[in-house]
Design an enzyme around this catalytic site. Structure first.
Site, PDB file in Angstrom:
ATOM      1  N   TYR A  29       0.793  -1.232   0.000  1.00 48.91           N
ATOM      2  CA  TYR A  29       0.000   0.000   0.000  1.00 48.91           C
ATOM      3  C   TYR A  29       0.823   1.278   0.000  1.00 48.91           C
ATOM      4  O   TYR A  29       0.265   2.367  -0.061  1.00 48.91           O
ATOM      5  CB  TYR A  29      -0.948  -0.007   1.205  1.00 48.91           C
ATOM      6  N   ASN A  81     -12.408   4.869  -1.941  1.00 49.03           N
ATOM      7  CA  ASN A  81     -11.632   3.641  -1.817  1.00 49.03           C
ATOM      8  C   ASN A  81     -12.379   2.807  -0.788  1.00 49.03           C
ATOM      9  O   ASN A  81     -12.246   3.040   0.411  1.00 49.03           O
ATOM     10  CB  ASN A  81     -10.199   3.910  -1.368  1.00 49.03           C
ATOM     11  N   HIS A  87     -15.088  -5.832  -2.166  1.00 53.41           N
ATOM     12  CA  HIS A  87     -15.351  -7.204  -2.570  1.00 53.41           C
ATOM     13  C   HIS A  87     -16.523  -7.836  -1.823  1.00 53.41           C
ATOM     14  O   HIS A  87     -16.837  -8.999  -2.054  1.00 53.41           O
ATOM     15  CB  HIS A  87     -14.099  -8.056  -2.337  1.00 53.41           C
ATOM     16  N   ASP A  94     -25.340  -0.192  -3.056  1.00 51.39           N
ATOM     17  CA  ASP A  94     -26.709   0.281  -3.193  1.00 51.39           C
ATOM     18  C   ASP A  94     -26.842   1.746  -2.768  1.00 51.39           C
ATOM     19  O   ASP A  94     -27.604   2.504  -3.369  1.00 51.39           O
ATOM     20  CB  ASP A  94     -27.666  -0.587  -2.381  1.00 51.39           C
ATOM     21  N   HIS A 107      -8.010   2.446  -5.853  1.00 54.68           N
ATOM     22  CA  HIS A 107      -7.317   1.438  -5.040  1.00 54.68           C
ATOM     23  C   HIS A 107      -5.819   1.696  -5.144  1.00 54.68           C
ATOM     24  O   HIS A 107      -5.299   1.931  -6.236  1.00 54.68           O
ATOM     25  CB  HIS A 107      -7.627   0.019  -5.537  1.00 54.68           C
ATOM     26  N   LEU A 108      -5.144   1.641  -4.030  1.00 53.05           N
ATOM     27  CA  LEU A 108      -3.705   1.868  -4.001  1.00 53.05           C
ATOM     28  C   LEU A 108      -2.955   0.764  -4.742  1.00 53.05           C
ATOM     29  O   LEU A 108      -2.024   1.027  -5.496  1.00 53.05           O
ATOM     30  CB  LEU A 108      -3.217   1.963  -2.554  1.00 53.05           C
ATOM     31  N   SER A 109      -3.357  -0.466  -4.515  1.00 55.04           N
ATOM     32  CA  SER A 109      -2.706  -1.603  -5.166  1.00 55.04           C
ATOM     33  C   SER A 109      -3.499  -1.986  -6.414  1.00 55.04           C
ATOM     34  O   SER A 109      -4.654  -1.590  -6.577  1.00 55.04           O
ATOM     35  CB  SER A 109      -2.630  -2.794  -4.204  1.00 55.04           C
ATOM     36  N   ARG A 118      -9.964 -10.558  -4.508  1.00 57.14           N
ATOM     37  CA  ARG A 118      -9.835  -9.105  -4.643  1.00 57.14           C
ATOM     38  C   ARG A 118     -10.089  -8.612  -6.065  1.00 57.14           C
ATOM     39  O   ARG A 118     -10.141  -7.415  -6.314  1.00 57.14           O
ATOM     40  CB  ARG A 118      -8.447  -8.655  -4.200  1.00 57.14           C
TER      41      ARG A 118
END
Length: 153
Positions: A29, A81, A87, A94, A107-109, A118
């Protein structure tokens, strides 16, 4: 900087465990803390004449409440994020669908290079864009995209 009388409001929502950035698995991260990311975004937002609010919670219901409040607050765009809720959380999805505020998923990764579970996001098909794998810089790219969209509408 040209002032714009149109509301230019962005909410940055950070999901669970992102408060641990800088110390949590820095090889995945990065070393930037959540405060580092938010300070950088605040500087960029000020330069772009965008009102920016940041919010982080480890609790799904609080994130949902904040998304719903964003509609009442007149937020124009959301950068989110969702962390591990990416997931798992149909409820947060919703809420985003319900308020119909355009959002960018960050997302950082690179979630597509990680564990199989993931690789699926409950948010990507609703998002106007998804940025992953670019570390903390992904947030700046999201804000830059929003600035462009605000200036061309």
């Amino acid at each position: 900087m040209q002032k714009n009388s149109v509301n230019r409001s962005v909410l940055v929502i950070q999901g669970p465990n992102l408060n641990l950035l800088g110390s949590r698995e820095p090889e995945v991260y990065g070393k930037a803390t959540l405060d580092d990311i938010h300070q950088k975004l605040a500087t960029l937002a000020k330069e772009a004449d965008i009102s920016l609010e940041t919010y982080q919670s480890n609790h799904e219901g609080e994130l949902i409440d904040r998304v719903q409040k964003a509609k009442k607050d007149g937020v124009n765009y959301i950068i989110i994020n969702p962390g591990g809720f990416t997931h798992t959380s149909v409820a947060l999805r919703d809420a985003l669908a319900g308020v119909a505020i355009p959002f960018i998923e960050v997302h950082l990764s690179n979630i597509h290079q990680r564990e199989e579970f993931r690789k699926h996001s409950y948010f990507s098909d609703l998002a106007i864009g998804v940025i992953c794998g670019l570390g903390a810089h992904g947030y700046a790219l999201a804000l830059n995209t929003i600035q462009h969209q605000l200036s061309t509408r």
